[in-house]
Design an enzyme around this catalytic site. Structure first.
Site, PDB file in Angstrom:
ATOM      1  N   THR A 290       0.861  -1.354  -0.003  1.00  0.00           N
ATOM      2  CA  THR A 290       0.040  -0.085   0.026  1.00  0.00           C
ATOM      3  C   THR A 290       1.058   1.182  -0.076  1.00  0.00           C
ATOM      4  OG1 THR A 290      -1.807  -1.099   0.907  1.00  0.00           O
ATOM      5  CG2 THR A 290      -1.683   1.249   1.334  1.00  0.00           C
TER       6      THR A 290
ATOM      7  N   SER B 232       1.609  -7.394  -0.784  1.00  0.00           N
ATOM      8  CA  SER B 232       2.340  -8.440  -0.139  1.00  0.00           C
ATOM      9  C   SER B 232       1.243  -9.513   0.480  1.00  0.00           C
ATOM     10  CB  SER B 232       2.900  -7.814   1.340  1.00  0.00           C
ATOM     11  OG  SER B 232       1.790  -7.737   2.311  1.00  0.00           O
TER      12      SER B 232
ATOM     13  N   THR C 169       1.738  -4.259   4.276  1.00  0.00           N
ATOM     14  CA  THR C 169       1.411  -4.564   5.758  1.00  0.00           C
ATOM     15  C   THR C 169       1.008  -6.042   5.895  1.00  0.00           C
ATOM     16  OG1 THR C 169      -0.854  -3.727   5.757  1.00  0.00           O
ATOM     17  CG2 THR C 169       0.811  -2.092   6.485  1.00  0.00           C
ATOM     18  N   ASP C 170       0.348  -6.676   4.963  1.00  0.00           N
ATOM     19  CA  ASP C 170      -0.479  -7.776   5.035  1.00  0.00           C
ATOM     20  C   ASP C 170       0.419  -8.978   5.546  1.00  0.00           C
ATOM     21  OD1 ASP C 170      -2.707  -6.570   4.508  1.00  0.00           O
ATOM     22  OD2 ASP C 170      -3.105  -7.279   2.637  1.00  0.00           O
TER      23      ASP C 170
HETATM   24  N1  ASP Z   1      -2.652  -5.443   0.809  1.00  0.00           N
HETATM   25  C1  ASP Z   1      -1.677  -4.298   1.139  1.00  0.00           C
HETATM   26  C2  ASP Z   1      -0.221  -5.190   1.119  1.00  0.00           C
HETATM   27  O1  ASP Z   1      -0.144  -6.025   2.051  1.00  0.00           O
HETATM   28  C3  ASP Z   1      -1.938  -4.022   2.231  1.00  0.00           C
HETATM   29  C4  ASP Z   1      -0.912  -2.928   2.866  1.00  0.00           C
HETATM   30  O2  ASP Z   1       0.158  -2.766   2.679  1.00  0.00           O
HETATM   31  O3  ASP Z   1      -1.386  -2.079   3.781  1.00  0.00           O
HETATM   32  O4  ASP Z   1       0.395  -5.206   0.251  1.00  0.00           O
END
Ligand code: ASP
Length: 339
Positions: free
Chosen positions: A20, A66, A99-100
């Site tokens: 993200t 991610s 973050t995932d």
């Molecule tokens: N789906 C995103 C990722 O993990 C979520 C994020 O980065 O907050 O790449």
């Protein structure tokens, strides 16, 4: 003089993997409907100053959401971290990441990299295109951590908080401060570019189930060779559970592209307890040569061993981290072949 000028060069490498933090939405007011992994890491650094005497080097290792993280990207990331850590004028590494699965990548890198040079992973909960993105401040904070004298080991820096790769977990779906370190608490904070540490950097002395005993030569092989990742699946114990998933994996696993299952992490209730149907199916799998570990579903606390435990526990590791630990442990049992 040329020689002293060269010896004063200090570089800090920022490796981009997407997420993200590198996401873009059609409108600046949209914090949800974006595509992750669109903005290049060099662009993420635009306008972010380096600490005095430090030059930033940007390198794009991957560009993905991610949630889709792969062993292949982990392998490349570990190789690039290893490469840059061996360059004398490089003082530290920052990795931008979604973050995932951030905690999984951080724990994997913690498990295989030597701890001497700091690796700080960072992220964002809002896309780069947002009206008020959180990524730029997180990147600045991660740079501050990686540039701190004496910093070592793998950390996660988000919302002004520094977490150890061992303890960190994503605990919130939406808030900017989405990570927590459970009972261990944060490693420290970043305040206006200054690191305020509450406890020691993560390092070789941090005992954690599975990976603490990995020998340096095996770690190096995991990084430098094209390793086969042993297949380890996570099975959750819950009300009304059956052993059907375990039995199906045992019966048909070998036909899957992922190959036969070699280990199971039982995501257990409370202090490592299991539904009797899961317990029985796991016993059948174990009899067929499958390694079994228990990790707790609880967000906080660790499994406290009892004398009558059937299978080893993963201590305080979450199920996803226990899976990485068991994969590395299985690699240790049948080490990867040399390149
Ligand atoms: N789906 C995103 C990722 O993990 C979520 C994020 O980065 O907050 O790449």
């Amino acid at each position: 003089m040329m020689k002293s000028e060269q010896s004063e060069v200090r570089r800090l490498v920022v490796l981009g993997t997407g997420g993200t933090i590198a996401g873009r939405a059609a409108s600046a007011g949209d914090n949800l409907g974006y595509t992750a992994g669109e903005v290049g890491v060099a662009d993420l650094l635009a306008g972010i100053g380096a600490p005095s005497g430090v030059t930033l080097v940007a390198e794009q290792v991957a560009q993905l959401d991610s949630k889709d993280m792969s062993f292949d990207v982990w392998h490349q990331l570990a190789q690039r971290c290893m490469h840059w850590s061996n360059v004398p004028d490089v003082i530290g590494i920052v990795i931008t990441h979604g973050t995932d699965t951030l905690e999984e990548t951080a724990f994997f890198l913690h498990s295989v990299l030597p701890a001497e040079k700091p690796v700080a992973l960072t992220c964002a909960m809002r896309p780069a295109s947002a009206l008020a993105p959180d990524g730029p401040q997180n990147v600045r904070d991660a740079i501050a951590v990686a540039a701190t004298a004496g910093a070592r080991g793998v950390t996660v820096v988000c919302a002004g908080t520094i977490h150890s790769a061992i303890d960190v977990q994503k605990v919130h779906t939406y808030r900017l401060d989405a990570f927590a370190s459970g009972d261990a608490g944060p490693l420290g904070y970043v305040e206006e570019g200054a690191v305020r540490r509450l406890r020691d950097w993560p390092g070789a002395l941090d005992a954690n189930a599975g990976t603490a005993g990995l020998d340096a030569a095996i770690k190096l092989k995991v990084i430098s060779t094209d390793v086969e990742w042993p297949r380890v699946e996570i099975i959750m114990s819950h009300a009304g559970a059956t052993g059907a998933v375990i039995d199906a994996l045992m019966a048909h696993g070998a036909e899957d592209a992922a190959g036969p299952v070699r280990g199971l992490i039982l995501a257990a209730t409370g202090n490592g307890t299991l539904h009797h149907a899961i317990e029985a199916a796991a016993a059948r799998a174990h009899a067929a040569g499958i390694e079994i570990r228990r990790a707790t579903r609880c967000v906080n606390g660790r499994i406290l061993p009892r004398g009558d435990d059937t299978w080893p526990d993963a201590g305080g590791l979450s199920p996803v981290k226990a899976r990485i630990a068991l994969m590395l442990e299985l690699m240790l049992a049948s080490p990867p072949v040399s390149a």
